[in-house]
Enzyme design. Structure first.
Site, short mmCIF file in Angstrom:
data_model
loop_
_atom_site.label_atom_id
_atom_site.label_comp_id
_atom_site.label_asym_id
_atom_site.label_seq_id
_atom_site.Cartn_x
_atom_site.Cartn_y
_atom_site.Cartn_z
N ASP A 1 -15.54 112.19 8.73
CA ASP A 1 -14.27 112.57 8.12
C ASP A 1 -14.23 114.09 7.97
O ASP A 1 -14.76 114.82 8.82
CB ASP A 1 -14.12 111.86 6.77
CG ASP A 1 -12.68 111.57 6.43
OD1 ASP A 1 -11.96 112.52 6.10
OD2 ASP A 1 -12.27 110.40 6.48
N SER B 1 -6.01 104.94 5.15
CA SER B 1 -7.30 105.63 5.13
C SER B 1 -8.17 105.17 3.98
O SER B 1 -9.41 105.24 4.05
CB SER B 1 -7.10 107.15 5.01
OG SER B 1 -6.61 107.70 6.20
N HIS C 1 -10.15 114.80 1.85
CA HIS C 1 -10.00 113.45 2.40
C HIS C 1 -11.33 112.73 2.48
O HIS C 1 -11.46 111.56 2.07
CB HIS C 1 -9.35 113.54 3.78
CG HIS C 1 -8.90 112.24 4.33
ND1 HIS C 1 -9.62 111.52 5.25
CD2 HIS C 1 -7.79 111.51 4.08
CE1 HIS C 1 -8.98 110.41 5.56
NE2 HIS C 1 -7.86 110.38 4.86
#
Length: 798
Positions: free
Chosen positions: A262, A539, A294
């Site tokens: 990520d 996600s 994220h």
């Protein structure tokens, strides 16, 4: 609390039958006027050849043609007519290449068709052809190029795919790459990166508009595409957690190893630091820490699962090690995450080779998606293909997100309101899954809503923003499948958040607001702020499944990726809250148009109930098995069902069967997978009784068997067998003690090309859950364990 036990391992029967097969010849398409047909095709070939010579090429004597055909085409023998197969690009389109000598041979055969064709072999190929054409500029434009157009900058970057001629080490492939690379240099096109795999040749280049025009007219190019966009858009709302335990313990040394690929992880976060094993950057010139947020958000959910429950109890116990591979970075201009300038495909290969090959990671979370690459219904591309290849090569489990659908302007979706038009747009073509979600050897995760009160609805009495989705219904932004040839995708769904439509702004209900309705996750910028924030998106549904997979691997550390997939899907069901959201008309029209089940296209096999995921009980017992199977054979498993389970008295009982395998894949074939392994649930008085229906030598005497108890079954054998992880549930009210139940596993390689890419013995895994919850005094585990021991003794004697 009921006592829990380790799941039970079962063994297949010694018997192994050859699969029933029939000699099959590709039928000849009947043409009335063969000579006229040949003349028409020859004229089309001449026109195509003239156009091909006008296209740009990196070598003089190589031409690409598009053949349209009717029925079935004998692809492997196209070479008999001077042209060589490259790829299927549609249900009735294939791509071939040839030199001038080959095209002359092709033209000669067409001119002789119906006149002087006695010595022409494989004439059925010529009669099946409908047209000969070129692969044109329009064919080369990807969905993103067609939709957005080329960038307006003076220079910009593009991804291009070449036709994957031969395998990666074949001399023709090497020459193609050498010629094309030289052509790029000659035309002053800057090459940023290049990847060559058996089914993929990809370049990333920097070009001007004039140079882009050259690429779109280049004969060796299959597709021209815009660079990937991660598509990550989220709103934040902070949750303030005042107290944490003084010290959070580290996982046990031999715990499972999970890799988060990520934007990196902030390893100083107090809820993560004790579980971080390694933090590595694969982004050139960037540190491994998370500057986008994220990756840290994903990592927290992967480590703890339901962070709301963990925060409510203030109980924090990491159960496995986290490894971080930074493959995304923060765009300083937009604040969004972006990929490295090198292709994501080559970055992933390096990262997985390191974390799986050297560090022993078995589970990978990829909450990424390329909004510029929606699945086109034909070919698995880019990231998905890489994941399918690496999953097989390293025996690792990839868990990916389905991608977020944020609406679109052309056509306008929603036209007026997310709330009013939900859930109809969940199945619109514009909300199809995006790369890498179509990957078959990975688990793809869609999103469910949990909260339905917007921040303003919680604070104020007036109506501010209302959500379309209720608890455990599909999130308004989740994307739908299916994948290759109708394979069920997404595989699973988990909580990913919700959105709402503003109700007090006229004509603005198409806008999406998410505050207060997302998923609680960790804040990467916690110093001087809060430990938590809130985000919505698929996600954040994917890492919840990653969390369950890692806990499962802790329980069964020798389990293959296939067994993990089979066990996860085995415990999934469509949530009751979601069953009635689609109207009958919507379901029927979707099935007629897409030949697939709307509910499965949106929610796959459903959400996981963890009740029997990790351990069995006396009322719910999980059986598992890992095996290998040869091509064109059947293998048999007698289910060790005790007499009390098979009682004839009315009571609800359930059988869940799932299978997973990781076949070799090939992007130039519409079938994509080299081999199919699938199962059927059947019944009979004995193994000998059942095997007659799966005996090659008796195929003219006994009928082919399908699933038994089809009226009790949730998913048909045809629907589930399209994927590489397959499951169905059978519910019974009455059974018979005089009948035995069997799972029959079959392998069938793709004709012509499947066996070349497959192993002599392909691996697969089974998971079977037997449930009897209405029994007042359940002893199902004990009875099944005894029955398994009896079966093993009987096999030993035999």
């Amino acid at each position: 609390m009921a006592e829990q036990y380790k799941h039970i391992k079962i063994t297949k029967e010694k018997l192994e039958n050859d699969r029933r097969t029939r000699d099959y010849n590709i039928p000849t398409f009947k043409r009335g006027d063969l000579a006229g047909h040949g003349q028409k095709l020859n004229q089309a070939l001449g026109n195509a050849f003239a156009q091909a010579k006008k296209q740009v090429s990196s070598v003089e004597d190589r031409f690409i043609l598009k053949l349209e055909y009717t029925g079935m085409l004998d692809i492997k023998n196209l070479i008999k007519h001077g042209v060589e197969f490259i790829s299927q690009e549609g249900n009735n389109i294939c791509i071939v290449f040839a030199n001038e000598a080959g095209l002359a041979k092709f033209s000669d055969h067409l001119s002789r068709l119906g006149k002087n064709d006695a010595n022409i072999t494989y004439k059925q190929i010529l009669t099946a052809l409908e047209n000969v054409d070129n692969w044109t500029r329009s064919d080369r434009e990807s969905w993103a190029v067609k939709f957005y157009g080329l960038p307006k900058n003076d220079t910009f970057r593009l991804d291009i795919e070449l036709w994957p001629v031969q395998s990666s080490r074949h001399p023709l492939r090497q020459k193609l790459i050498q010629d094309f690379t030289a052509w790029l240099r000659a035309n002053h096109i800057r090459q940023i990166d290049q990847v060559s795999l058996d089914s993929l040749i990809m370049y990333r280049v920097e070009v001007t508009l004039a140079q882009a025009d050259l690429l779109l007219e280049h004969t060796d190019i299959r597709y021209v595409d815009l660079l990937p966009k991660s598509g990550i858009n989220y709103s934040q709302m902070n949750f303030d957690i005042a107290k944490l335990p003084g010290e959070i313990s580290a996982p046990a040394e031999n715990s499972a190893r999970v890799c988060i690929l990520d934007s990196g992880i902030n390893t100083n976060h107090p809820l993560l630091r004790s579980a971080i094993a390694e933090n590595t950057s694969f982004v050139t010139g960037e540190e491994a820490e998370d500057d986008a947020g994220h990756g840290t958000a994903v990592a927290g959910i992967a480590l703890y699962g339901d962070l709301e429950a963990a925060a409510a109890s203030n109980y924090w116990k990491p159960e496995f090690w986290l490894y971080s591979g930074k493959i995304l970075s923060r765009d300083k201009d937009t604040g969004e995450t972006k990929y490295d300038e090198k292709t994501i495909e080559s970055t992933l290969e390096k990262a997985v080779a390191y974390f799986a090959g050297e560090q022993g990671c078995r589970i990978f979370n990829l909450s990424i998606g390329n909004t510029n690459s929606p699945y086109d219904g034909f070919h698995v591309k880019g990231i998905a293909y890489i994941l399918d290849k690496l999953a097989r090569e390293y025996d690792v489990l990839f868990i990916v997100s389905a991608g977020n659908f944020n609406g679109c302007e052309e056509p306008p979706i929603p036209k007026e309101s997310w709330r009013e038009e939900y859930p109809s747009y969940l199945s619109c073509p514009e909300s199809i899954i995006i790369d890498p979600a179509p990957a078959l050897n990975a688990i793809t995760v869609g999103s469910l809503a949990r909260h339905n009160a917007h921040e303003n609805e919680q604070k104020y009495p007036e109506i501010h923003a209302l959500t379309p989705a209720g608890e455990r219904q599909p999130s308004p932004f989740t994307r739908h499948g299916p994948s290759v040839k109708g394979a069920i995708k997404p595989d699973l769904v988990a909580t990913g958040g919700n959105i709402a439509s503003p109700m007090r702004t006229e004509g603005k209900q198409w806008q999406a607001e998410a505050r207060g309705m997302g998923v609680l996750c960790l804040n990467h910028e916690f110093i001087g702020r809060t430990l938590f924030k809130e985000i919505s998106g698929t996600s954040f549904a994917a890492p919840y499944i990653t969390h369950l997979a890692a806990r499962l691997l802790n329980e069964y550390p020798t389990a293959s990726a296939n067994l993990l997939r089979a066990m996860l899907v085995n415990q999934a069901s469509i949530p009751n809250e979601s069953v009635g959201i689609f109207t009958k008309n919507h379901i029927d029209s979707h099935k007629e148009e897409n030949k697939s089940d709307l509910q499965r296209d949106v929610m796959g096999y459903g959400a996981i109930d963890t009740d029997a995921l990790f351990r069995s009980s006396e009322s719910a017992v999980v059986l598992h098995s890992e095996n290998t199977i040869k091509n064109n054979t059947h293998q048999f498993f007698e289910l060790p069902l005790p007499e009390h389970f098979l009682r004839s008295q009315r009571a609800k009982r359930e059988l869940r069967v799932s299978l997973a395998h990781s076949p070799a894949v090939r992007t130039t074939r519409l079938d994509y997978v080299a081999t199919k392994i699938f199962f059927k649930l059947v019944k009979g008085k004995s193994l000998a009784d059942v095997e007659r229906s799966f005996n090659h030598d008796l195929q003219d005497e006994t009928k082919v068997r399908n699933d038994d108890a089809v009226t009790n079954r949730e998913i048909t054998s045809q629907a589930r067998s399209k994927g590489t992880v397959q499951a169905s549930i059978w519910s019974f009210k009455q059974l018979s003690p005089n009948v035995k139940w069997f799972v029959v596993v079959t392998r069938q390689d793709r004709p012509d090309w499947g066996a070349q890419m497959s192993l002599e013995e392909e691996a697969y895994a089974l998971a079977i859950t037997i449930t009897d919850r209405e029994n007042i005094e359940p002893q199902l585990y004990t009875q099944i364990q005894n029955r398994v021991q009896i079966q093993e003794r009987e096999r030993a004697r035999a």
